[in-house]
Scaffold this motif. Structure first.
Motif, short mmCIF file in Angstrom:
data_model
loop_
_atom_site.label_atom_id
_atom_site.label_comp_id
_atom_site.label_asym_id
_atom_site.label_seq_id
_atom_site.Cartn_x
_atom_site.Cartn_y
_atom_site.Cartn_z
N ARG A 280 0.99 -1.18 -0.20
CA ARG A 280 0.26 0.50 -0.21
C ARG A 280 1.41 1.55 0.15
O ARG A 280 1.76 0.76 0.29
CB ARG A 280 -0.60 0.37 0.94
N CYS A 281 0.22 2.56 -0.21
CA CYS A 281 1.13 3.22 -0.07
C CYS A 281 0.15 5.02 -0.14
O CYS A 281 -1.05 5.19 -0.38
CB CYS A 281 1.96 3.59 -1.89
N GLU A 282 0.06 5.58 0.05
CA GLU A 282 0.12 7.14 0.36
C GLU A 282 0.18 8.34 -1.08
O GLU A 282 1.39 8.37 -1.50
CB GLU A 282 -0.01 7.52 1.19
N VAL A 283 -1.15 8.32 -1.38
CA VAL A 283 -0.48 9.43 -2.30
C VAL A 283 -1.24 10.57 -2.30
O VAL A 283 -2.03 10.98 -2.10
CB VAL A 283 -1.58 8.51 -4.24
N LEU A 284 -0.47 11.57 -2.57
CA LEU A 284 -0.66 13.48 -1.95
C LEU A 284 -0.41 13.48 -3.59
O LEU A 284 -0.13 13.78 -4.49
CB LEU A 284 0.14 13.94 -1.05
N SER A 285 -1.38 14.66 -3.90
CA SER A 285 -1.55 15.10 -5.14
C SER A 285 -2.92 16.76 -5.34
O SER A 285 -3.54 16.54 -4.28
CB SER A 285 -2.40 13.98 -6.18
N GLY A 286 -2.72 16.96 -5.68
CA GLY A 286 -3.82 18.42 -5.96
C GLY A 286 -4.01 18.23 -7.72
O GLY A 286 -3.70 17.71 -8.90
#
Length: 339
Positions: A280-286
């Motif tokens: 699993r991974c965390e994705v930070l985006s805009g």
């Protein structure tokens, strides 16, 4: 004392000349080096020992084809460059750092950043008489193809020097519908896959900011030195700004896939991907809208959960109901059987 100093300077100059000769070609015989240096073969042997003491692996071979040879060491030792070699190296580094695309556009990961670091070191020792030749030659080199947005290598060098020397810098920078003068304490230059950025402490806004180098004009470095502040990690700060902070909407997702898998799907300039376990991974985006954020993550093809903001979760449910309704309105295909 003067005589002793004169002897020492002569020995130092001779050893540096010997090093330069060894870097020019594969093998030199003792008599050849003695003739070029104007000394005896015994003095050549002593100077070779001096180089070995300094960490240069000088090998000596016997018999036909033998002689002195400079071998690879455990660490990269200083190189001696003549004028033509220094000019050629500086021009190549300028093109690589400038990122005009093609060979200079970051075809090798991190090449532009490494080129700028090497160029900054070379700039510190490059004789003034060679600088105009480097500028003239670098201006005549172009390339084609995609890659990083081109920037003026002189601007990069000005900012790199300011970071190195810890002096304030100034430049004009667009803000809304106007261009304003910015005064900063430059900290690091950061290269992304598309652009160069400067991480600096904005003196007028009293906070850390990242700036696109290709948007800067009238760049100058002052002589006013500053005491470096405690700074955020440059690459992380710039990446988070490029991927999310510049957009009106930001979101965090927990994606059910490894970070390596997701990083291969998303450019570093589009999202920050952090490992959260092996699968699993965390994705930070805009993005400009919440729907665009959902679309980008949905198209990755992995299961995911919305971590933040709460309104994005509500938007997920609303869109899911619309999709279910749209699918329910489609009539089933007739059952066609062979007669």
């Amino acid at each position: 004392m003067d005589v002793a100093n004169g002897v020492e300077r002569g020995t130092t100059e001779r050893v540096l000349t010997l090093l330069g000769l060894l870097q020019q070609r594969q093998v030199w015989t003792g008599p050849e080096l003695a003739e070029r240096l104007g000394v005896t073969p015994r003095t050549v042997r002593r100077d070779v020992e001096r180089l070995r003491t300094l960490g240069y692996p000088v090998h000596a071979g016997q018999g036909v084809g033998g002689g002195y040879r400079l071998g690879p060491g455990q660490e990269l030792p200083p190189l001696l460059l003549d004028d033509e070699e220094a000019i050629a190296t500086a021009v190549s580094l300028l093109v690589g750092a400038g990122g005009a695309g093609g060979a200079g556009g970051g075809a090798v990961a991190g090449a532009g950043d490494a080129a700028l670091r090497a160029l900054t070191k070379l700039d510190q020792v490059l004789p003034t008489r060679l600088r105009h030749e480097v500028r003239a030659l670098s201006g005549s080199v172009e390339s084609f193809g995609g890659g990083r947005t081109p920037v003026d290598p002189e601007v990069l060098m000005t900012l790199a020097r300011a970071c190195r020397d810890e002096v304030e810098a100034g430049f004009d920078y667009p803000s809304g519908n106007e261009v304003r003068r910015r005064r900063v304490e430059p900290y690091r230059l950061v290269a992304s896959d598309r652009r160069w950025y400067l991480l600096a402490y904005d003196l007028d806004r009293d906070d850390w900011r990242s700036f696109r180098v290709d948007r800067m004009t009238e760049v100058s470095a002052r002589t006013w030195r500053f005491c470096p502040r405690e700074a955020p990690d440059a690459a992380t700060y710039v990446q988070e700004g490029v991927a999310s902070r510049v957009y009106p909407h930001q979101a965090r997702f927990l994606v059910h896939a490894s970070a390596d898998t997701v990083r291969a799907q998303i450019p570093a300039s589009a999202a920050v991907v952090r490992q959260r376990g092996s699968e699993r991974c965390e994705v930070l985006s805009g993005a400009a809208s919440l729907d665009a954020l959902l679309m980008h993550v949905l198209l990755l093809g992995h299961d995911f959960e919305v971590l933040d903001p709460p309104e994005l979760g509500r938007r997920c449910r609303a869109l899911a109901e619309k999709l279910l309704s749209a699918g329910a309105s489609i009539s089933p295909l007739p059952d066609i059987r062979e007669s």
